[in-house]
Design a protein around this motif. Structure first.
Motif, PDB file in Angstrom:
ATOM      1  N   THR A   5      -2.970   0.091  11.481  1.00 32.21           N
ATOM      2  CA  THR A   5      -2.754   0.418  10.084  1.00 32.21           C
ATOM      3  C   THR A   5      -2.815   1.915   9.837  1.00 32.21           C
ATOM      4  O   THR A   5      -3.459   2.663  10.575  1.00 32.21           O
ATOM      5  CB  THR A   5      -3.805  -0.264   9.190  1.00 32.21           C
ATOM      6  OG1 THR A   5      -5.085   0.320   9.463  1.00 32.21           O
ATOM      7  CG2 THR A   5      -3.857  -1.745   9.463  1.00 32.21           C
ATOM      8  N   VAL A 165      -0.140  -9.788   4.888  1.00 32.65           N
ATOM      9  CA  VAL A 165       0.795  -9.197   3.937  1.00 32.65           C
ATOM     10  C   VAL A 165       1.967 -10.161   3.751  1.00 32.65           C
ATOM     11  O   VAL A 165       2.924 -10.158   4.523  1.00 32.65           O
ATOM     12  CB  VAL A 165       1.282  -7.811   4.406  1.00 32.65           C
ATOM     13  CG1 VAL A 165       2.053  -7.120   3.273  1.00 32.65           C
ATOM     14  CG2 VAL A 165       0.110  -6.943   4.848  1.00 32.65           C
ATOM     15  N   GLY A 168       5.560  -7.236   0.028  1.00 32.35           N
ATOM     16  CA  GLY A 168       5.265  -5.843  -0.266  1.00 32.35           C
ATOM     17  C   GLY A 168       4.813  -5.091   0.960  1.00 32.35           C
ATOM     18  O   GLY A 168       5.228  -5.380   2.083  1.00 32.35           O
ATOM     19  N   HIS A 169       3.925  -4.119   0.759  1.00 32.84           N
ATOM     20  CA  HIS A 169       3.410  -3.358   1.896  1.00 32.84           C
ATOM     21  C   HIS A 169       1.987  -2.904   1.598  1.00 32.84           C
ATOM     22  O   HIS A 169       1.611  -2.673   0.448  1.00 32.84           O
ATOM     23  CB  HIS A 169       4.318  -2.161   2.224  1.00 32.84           C
ATOM     24  CG  HIS A 169       4.490  -1.186   1.090  1.00 32.84           C
ATOM     25  ND1 HIS A 169       3.649  -0.132   0.867  1.00 32.84           N
ATOM     26  CD2 HIS A 169       5.428  -1.139   0.110  1.00 32.84           C
ATOM     27  CE1 HIS A 169       4.052   0.547  -0.200  1.00 32.84           C
ATOM     28  NE2 HIS A 169       5.129  -0.044  -0.682  1.00 32.84           N
ATOM     29  N   SER A 170       1.194  -2.794   2.652  1.00 33.33           N
ATOM     30  CA  SER A 170      -0.208  -2.416   2.528  1.00 33.33           C
ATOM     31  C   SER A 170      -0.625  -1.628   3.752  1.00 33.33           C
ATOM     32  O   SER A 170      -0.360  -2.045   4.887  1.00 33.33           O
ATOM     33  CB  SER A 170      -1.083  -3.669   2.383  1.00 33.33           C
ATOM     34  OG  SER A 170      -2.462  -3.325   2.283  1.00 33.33           O
ATOM     35  N   ILE A 173       1.813  -1.323   6.485  1.00 33.53           N
ATOM     36  CA  ILE A 173       2.350  -2.556   7.060  1.00 33.53           C
ATOM     37  C   ILE A 173       3.308  -3.220   6.071  1.00 33.53           C
ATOM     38  O   ILE A 173       2.959  -3.466   4.917  1.00 33.53           O
ATOM     39  CB  ILE A 173       1.207  -3.531   7.427  1.00 33.53           C
ATOM     40  CG1 ILE A 173       0.224  -2.871   8.393  1.00 33.53           C
ATOM     41  CG2 ILE A 173       1.777  -4.824   8.017  1.00 33.53           C
ATOM     42  CD1 ILE A 173       0.848  -2.361   9.668  1.00 33.53           C
ATOM     43  N   GLU A 174       4.517  -3.503   6.545  1.00 36.81           N
ATOM     44  CA  GLU A 174       5.507  -4.171   5.718  1.00 36.81           C
ATOM     45  C   GLU A 174       5.248  -5.679   5.697  1.00 36.81           C
ATOM     46  O   GLU A 174       4.949  -6.278   6.723  1.00 36.81           O
ATOM     47  CB  GLU A 174       6.915  -3.918   6.256  1.00 36.81           C
ATOM     48  CG  GLU A 174       7.359  -2.467   6.150  1.00 36.81           C
ATOM     49  CD  GLU A 174       7.537  -2.009   4.716  1.00 36.81           C
ATOM     50  OE1 GLU A 174       7.886  -2.864   3.871  1.00 36.81           O
ATOM     51  OE2 GLU A 174       7.324  -0.814   4.441  1.00 36.81           O
ATOM     52  N   GLY A 175       5.394  -6.283   4.524  1.00 36.36           N
ATOM     53  CA  GLY A 175       5.163  -7.704   4.385  1.00 36.36           C
ATOM     54  C   GLY A 175       6.310  -8.546   4.906  1.00 36.36           C
ATOM     55  O   GLY A 175       7.368  -8.032   5.304  1.00 36.36           O
ATOM     56  N   ARG A 178      10.367  -8.835   0.924  1.00 35.23           N
ATOM     57  CA  ARG A 178      10.422  -7.744  -0.050  1.00 35.23           C
ATOM     58  C   ARG A 178      11.486  -8.072  -1.088  1.00 35.23           C
ATOM     59  O   ARG A 178      12.501  -8.698  -0.777  1.00 35.23           O
ATOM     60  CB  ARG A 178      10.729  -6.409   0.628  1.00 35.23           C
ATOM     61  CG  ARG A 178       9.676  -5.998   1.672  1.00 35.23           C
ATOM     62  CD  ARG A 178       9.740  -4.521   1.962  1.00 35.23           C
ATOM     63  NE  ARG A 178       9.242  -3.742   0.826  1.00 35.23           N
ATOM     64  CZ  ARG A 178       9.178  -2.402   0.822  1.00 35.23           C
ATOM     65  NH1 ARG A 178       9.610  -1.716   1.857  1.00 35.23           N
ATOM     66  NH2 ARG A 178       8.716  -1.765  -0.229  1.00 35.23           N
ATOM     67  N   THR A 180      13.597  -6.077  -4.367  1.00 38.19           N
ATOM     68  CA  THR A 180      13.847  -4.773  -4.972  1.00 38.19           C
ATOM     69  C   THR A 180      13.488  -4.738  -6.447  1.00 38.19           C
ATOM     70  O   THR A 180      12.825  -3.805  -6.926  1.00 38.19           O
ATOM     71  CB  THR A 180      15.322  -4.380  -4.791  1.00 38.19           C
ATOM     72  OG1 THR A 180      15.620  -4.344  -3.387  1.00 38.19           O
ATOM     73  CG2 THR A 180      15.596  -3.007  -5.391  1.00 38.19           C
ATOM     74  N   GLN A 183       9.518  -5.912  -6.869  1.00 37.92           N
ATOM     75  CA  GLN A 183       8.610  -5.220  -5.941  1.00 37.92           C
ATOM     76  C   GLN A 183       7.261  -5.938  -5.787  1.00 37.92           C
ATOM     77  O   GLN A 183       6.195  -5.328  -5.945  1.00 37.92           O
ATOM     78  CB  GLN A 183       8.385  -3.781  -6.408  1.00 37.92           C
ATOM     79  CG  GLN A 183       9.650  -2.951  -6.483  1.00 37.92           C
ATOM     80  CD  GLN A 183       9.413  -1.577  -7.061  1.00 37.92           C
ATOM     81  OE1 GLN A 183       8.378  -0.964  -6.827  1.00 37.92           O
ATOM     82  NE2 GLN A 183      10.366  -1.086  -7.836  1.00 37.92           N
ATOM     83  N   LEU A 185       3.846  -7.464  -4.577  1.00 36.18           N
ATOM     84  CA  LEU A 185       2.802  -7.321  -3.558  1.00 36.18           C
ATOM     85  C   LEU A 185       2.011  -8.616  -3.561  1.00 36.18           C
ATOM     86  O   LEU A 185       1.571  -9.085  -4.621  1.00 36.18           O
ATOM     87  CB  LEU A 185       1.873  -6.158  -3.900  1.00 36.18           C
ATOM     88  CG  LEU A 185       0.637  -6.017  -2.996  1.00 36.18           C
ATOM     89  CD1 LEU A 185       1.020  -5.399  -1.651  1.00 36.18           C
ATOM     90  CD2 LEU A 185      -0.451  -5.193  -3.674  1.00 36.18           C
TER      91      LEU A 185
END
Length: 290
Positions: A5, A165, A168-170, A173-175, A178, A180, A183, A185
Motif C-alpha cells: 500500500t 476494496v 473505488g481506491h484506497s 489500491i484500485e478496487g 469503478r 465515473t 465515483q 468507494l
C-alpha cells in the motif's frame, strides 16, 4: 489478493452527523432484513438509494429468498459475508455468491432476476447496496459481474487494519469496480482494537459507514455494532479517521452525488413519474429481457 500500500493520511477528519439504527422489514418471499438506508435518506446520501443488512442463522429468516423480480435505473451491489446465494436474470447471467464474495449488477433499462439461497442451514449474512445511475445511463444495457473473495483487492495497513476494496481506491489500491459518474468507494474493514484507519475522501462526496462487529470511535463519537454513522460534509475535512475501541468489522461507503431528481416506485428508480409509468408498462409487457 494482498498488495503493498501507499500511505494515506487525513489531516482533519469528518465527524458523525448522526447514527441510524434502521428498521426491520420483510422483503422478497419473507426474508428478514434491517433496512438501514431508507428512502427518506436518499437525498442526504445521494447517489446511494438503499442499504439492507441481513444476518441470521435461522433458516426461516432467509430460506424463501428473493424470487424473480424486476429492476430498472440503478445498480445493486451484494456483499456476502457468510452464505451462498444463486443469481439468475433475464439477461442470461447466472452466478453463485459465496463467503466474502460480491455481485455487482447494473439493471439499466431493465432486468428481472432472482436471488435464492443455496443453503438450508447455517449463517447467512451480508449487505445489499443500491447505487443510483445518472439519467444518461438509466437505459443502458444490463451488466453483471461476480467477484469471488479471492479476486477482491486487499491490503493490510501498518497499524494492522485489513481492507478489501470493493469499489473505488484506497491507499493506492484500485478496487474491483469503478464508476465515473458516481465515483463509489466501498471498503470492507477489519480494524483491531486500538488501531486506527484513515481514508481520504473528496469534500463533495457523501459518506457513511456501518459497523457490523465491535465498535469504532470517530472524533470522540462511538459507533457500536448495528449502527450506521452518517458522516458530515465539512468543507475543511479531507477524509475520515476511524479508531477501533474493540475489534471491529465495518463497511465504509462514499460517492459523488448526482444531484438529479429521484422518482422511485418499488424496484424502479428513474428521474420522473412518466419514466416510472413507462417502466411499469414495459415490465408488464415483457420487455425486461436484457
Amino acid at each position: 489478493m494482498d498488495t503493498a500500500t501507499a500511505p494515506a493520511t487525513v489531516t482533519r477528519s469528518r465527524t458523525v452527523e448522526r447514527l441510524v439504527g434502521g428498521q426491520f422489514v420483510m422483503d422478497g418471499a419473507g426474508v428478514k432484513i434491517n433496512r438501514v438506508l431508507t428512502q427518506p435518506l436518499q437525498r442526504r446520501l445521494d447517489p446511494f438509494l438503499m442499504l439492507d443488512a441481513f444476518g441470521s442463522d435461522k433458516p426461516g429468516d432467509y430460506i424463501a429468498g428473493f424470487p424473480e423480480h424486476p429492476h430498472r435505473g440503478f445498480e445493486t451491489i451484494t456483499f456476502m459475508i457468510h452464505g451462498r446465494m444463486r443469481h439468475r436474470d433475464s439477461a442470461g447471467h447466472e452466478g453463485l455468491i459465496t463467503d466474502g464474495g460480491v455481485q455487482w449488477m447494473t439493471a439499466g433499462r431493465g432486468v428481472a432476476h432472482s436471488e435464492m439461497p443455496e443453503q438450508s442451514e447455517g449463517l447467512m449474512e451480508g449487505f445489499q447496496l443500491w447505487l443510483n445511475l445518472p439519467a444518461s445511463d438509466k437505459m443502458c444495457a444490463p451488466w453483471y459481474r461476480d467477484i469471488p473473495q479471492a479476486e477482491l483487492p486487499r491490503f493490510t495497513t501498518p497499524a494492522g487494519a485489513t481492507v478489501q476494496v470493493i469499489a473505488g481506491h484506497s491507499h493506492g489500491i484500485e478496487g474491483a469496480v469503478r464508476r465515473t459518474a458516481t465515483q463509489p468507494l466501498y471498503l470492507d474493514l477489519a480494524v483491531p482494537e486500538g488501531a486506527r484507519f484513515e481514508q481520504p475522501l473528496p469534500t463533495a462526496h457523501n459518506a457513511f459507514l456501518y459497523v457490523y462487529r465491535g465498535e469504532v470511535v470517530i472524533e470522540g463519537k462511538a459507533v457500536p455494532a448495528g449502527r450506521m454513522a452518517i458522516l458530515t460534509n465539512a468543507a475543511d475535512a479531507d477524509g475520515v479517521s476511524i479508531k477501533a475501541s474493540a475489534d471491529a468489522r465495518l463497511i465504509l461507503i462514499a460517492g459523488q452525488p448526482l444531484g438529479e431528481p429521484i422518482a422511485q416506485y418499488g424496484p424502479f428508480v428513474m428521474n420522473t413519474q412518466a419514466e416510472i409509468f413507462q417502466a411499469v408498462e414495459d415490465y408488464r409487457a415483457g420487455r425486461f429481457t436484457g
